[in-house]
Design an enzyme around this catalytic site. Sequence first.
Site, short mmCIF file in Angstrom:
data_model
loop_
_atom_site.label_atom_id
_atom_site.label_comp_id
_atom_site.label_asym_id
_atom_site.label_seq_id
_atom_site.Cartn_x
_atom_site.Cartn_y
_atom_site.Cartn_z
N ASP A 144 -6.33 3.59 -21.39
CA ASP A 144 -5.12 3.38 -22.17
C ASP A 144 -5.49 3.05 -23.62
O ASP A 144 -6.50 2.39 -23.88
CB ASP A 144 -4.36 2.20 -21.54
CG ASP A 144 -2.94 2.07 -22.05
OD1 ASP A 144 -2.24 3.08 -22.08
OD2 ASP A 144 -2.53 0.94 -22.41
N GLY A 204 9.92 0.53 -5.62
CA GLY A 204 9.30 0.45 -4.29
C GLY A 204 8.27 1.51 -3.97
O GLY A 204 7.64 1.47 -2.90
N GLU A 235 -6.72 7.83 -24.09
CA GLU A 235 -5.42 8.08 -24.71
C GLU A 235 -5.57 7.84 -26.21
O GLU A 235 -5.63 6.69 -26.65
CB GLU A 235 -4.35 7.17 -24.13
CG GLU A 235 -2.99 7.41 -24.76
CD GLU A 235 -2.01 6.24 -24.63
OE1 GLU A 235 -0.81 6.46 -24.71
OE2 GLU A 235 -2.48 5.09 -24.45
N ASN A 243 8.14 5.99 -1.82
CA ASN A 243 8.06 4.69 -1.15
C ASN A 243 7.65 4.91 0.31
O ASN A 243 8.47 5.03 1.20
CB ASN A 243 9.41 3.98 -1.23
CG ASN A 243 9.34 2.56 -0.70
OD1 ASN A 243 8.29 2.09 -0.28
ND2 ASN A 243 10.48 1.86 -0.74
N ASP A 251 4.73 3.45 -3.76
CA ASP A 251 3.47 2.78 -3.45
C ASP A 251 2.36 3.78 -3.09
O ASP A 251 2.57 5.01 -3.11
CB ASP A 251 3.68 1.78 -2.30
CG ASP A 251 4.46 2.40 -1.14
OD1 ASP A 251 4.28 3.61 -0.90
OD2 ASP A 251 5.24 1.68 -0.50
N ASN A 254 6.56 -3.33 1.88
CA ASN A 254 5.85 -4.03 0.79
C ASN A 254 6.66 -4.07 -0.50
O ASN A 254 6.15 -4.50 -1.54
CB ASN A 254 4.47 -3.39 0.55
CG ASN A 254 4.58 -1.95 0.06
OD1 ASN A 254 5.64 -1.50 -0.38
ND2 ASN A 254 3.47 -1.22 0.12
N ASP A 255 7.92 -3.66 -0.45
CA ASP A 255 8.71 -3.62 -1.68
C ASP A 255 8.84 -5.00 -2.31
O ASP A 255 8.82 -5.15 -3.53
CB ASP A 255 10.11 -3.05 -1.41
CG ASP A 255 10.07 -1.57 -1.04
OD1 ASP A 255 8.95 -1.02 -0.96
OD2 ASP A 255 11.14 -0.99 -0.81
CA CA Z 1 7.02 0.20 -1.01
#
Ligand code: CA
Length: 627
Positions: free
Chosen positions: A341, A174, A370, A149, A176, A154-155
């Site tokens: 994916d 959180g 994948e 984090n 980033d 920005n959480d």
């Molecule tokens: Ca964050």
Amino acid sequence: MQRNRFSGQSLSTAIFLFLTISLIPFFSLAKPAGELKVEPPFWWAGMKYNQLQLLVHGENISGLKAVINYPGVTIQDQVTVENPNYLFVNLLLDTEVQPGFFEIAFTLKGKTKISYRYEIKQRVAGSANRAGFTPADVVYLLMPDRFSNGDPSNDSMPGMLEKPDRTKPLGRHGGDIAGIRQHLDYLKDMGITTIWPNPLLENNNLRESYHGYAITDFYMVDPRFGTNEDYKLMVDEAHGKGLKVIMDMVFNHCGINHWFINDLPMKNWIHQFPEYTRSNFRSECITDPYGSEADRNRMLQGWFDKHMPDLDQRNPFLKEYLIQNSIWWIEYAGLDGIRLDTQPYPYREMITEWNQRVNLEYPDFNIVGEAWLQKESMTAYYQKDAIVGDGYNSGMYSVTDFPLYNAMTRAFTENEGWSEGMARLYYVLSQDFLYANPDHVLTFLDNHDLTRYYNSIGNDLPALKMALTFLLTTRGIPQIYYGTELLMDGNSGVNHGEIRKDFPGGWPGDSLNAFTSKGRNDKQNEVFNYMQKLLKWRKGNTAVTEGTLRHFIPENGIYTYFRKDGDQTVMVVINRNDQQKTVIMNRFAECTQGFSSGFDVIYGRSVSLGQEMSFPARSATVYELKK
Ligand code: CA
């Protein structure tokens, strides 16, 4: 992505039915008047493919006529679809078109009702010549929400439905882009060459938004991870340190809160059913020569989860949307690769066309799919130039090697037998004739969907070191999951939070900082240093990254193989026995002929090659052979 990942979370069937029923005949969920969305939001001059499909979204936009006055840009046609809030404007771009801004006027009887400022950008010099990833790379997979984090501010972001809660294993913690950027030196110093973060695009979902696989905006980084500019900055900084970046993309589905799901362009943008219908998750039925249409349709069209609408890549507008989106990100962010994916789940024809379009712009760019399949033959089917199956050619440079993963989870811990223990590795590799290019498969001990390898081998450190040595010296492109170097364990069967724990030291206030040797305990440092030694050595060793592989059937708990490239030969001996073992070297004469000594890569010493050689208990030995 694992099919039961979301078993604990879903929107109610009632909401699903409301959405489905309400969208079929009417389109009442219009955007506020005057708001116009155009995707891709900008494009570039000098692309090889000279057409561009603009998806335009705005209230009743279909009644308006698009007009552009800009040299080199021609409107080929504009297409209206079922929903009047959409207009697809197809542009033809001259090879000579110059970078610049222009207005797209949406007019009624010659009068402009609304307009959009569009930009054609200049491409970065050499953009088409990017190299992609290769077997010389080692990929580090990290889950951005759980890695670091770097920006606690920005959480929690306005408009984002899920707020942070580190106490919840499946909540947002959180982590980033700032956190990744702050630890690029850690990754470089460890010796990995390539970063693959799980998806960073917006996942504005009520719950479990942290993993990133329910995208709600294909053109925007989730604000809790940062901005598009931050993403680009991360790639630029990684490049500055000699690291590559692979972007994780999802074409099979999106998140139910995606803005276009809330106002579908047309019914067949996604697969719809009278009631919620899951995929059968039986990828095998696609290649099964006796497969029924019913099973295949259920596999391809069923939803991954209630909050993941299944996109219909047969829809030409959607197909073009996804293809352009991937090219937009390569060009915008400067990507070195893509991880797709759930490769078997989207329509395979689209995958082929996508690869062709990507390679038209970037001939050496690579994509890994994948392909979560149990058998070598089925895995091989999904790789470029497949020599098995019905003639289908996906165009995918790489596919995930699940058969070898399955073998590795048992090879170093169960009792050796005719077909057990390291014989499992032998049986998988001996089928490499099924692959068009076995050197390009992605190999791994675990990933974000799997029980941590350390857990699956009963927290056995010597077994982990043998496995890591094998992973980094056999054929393929190795991928390491974050936390392996810290002996993170955890069982995916408990919940996925168990295998996606926070990296200690990634959060302000963490009591330990495992990004430094001081913050790691002795065992963690032992495995970190072991990995680092092998990783740094591997980078410059073309025998391992480009050479041939020759192996000798495991016998008496010993597996021996050689990698050879020109004058360079590497010998690997894995001794699983509880005691030191003496090996009669004559068996390997075809590979050791002409060599007199070996340089032990792990212990940094030279040994003479004799008639008999001893190898320590429960360990792997790596020799660079010398004349
Ligand atoms: Ca964050």
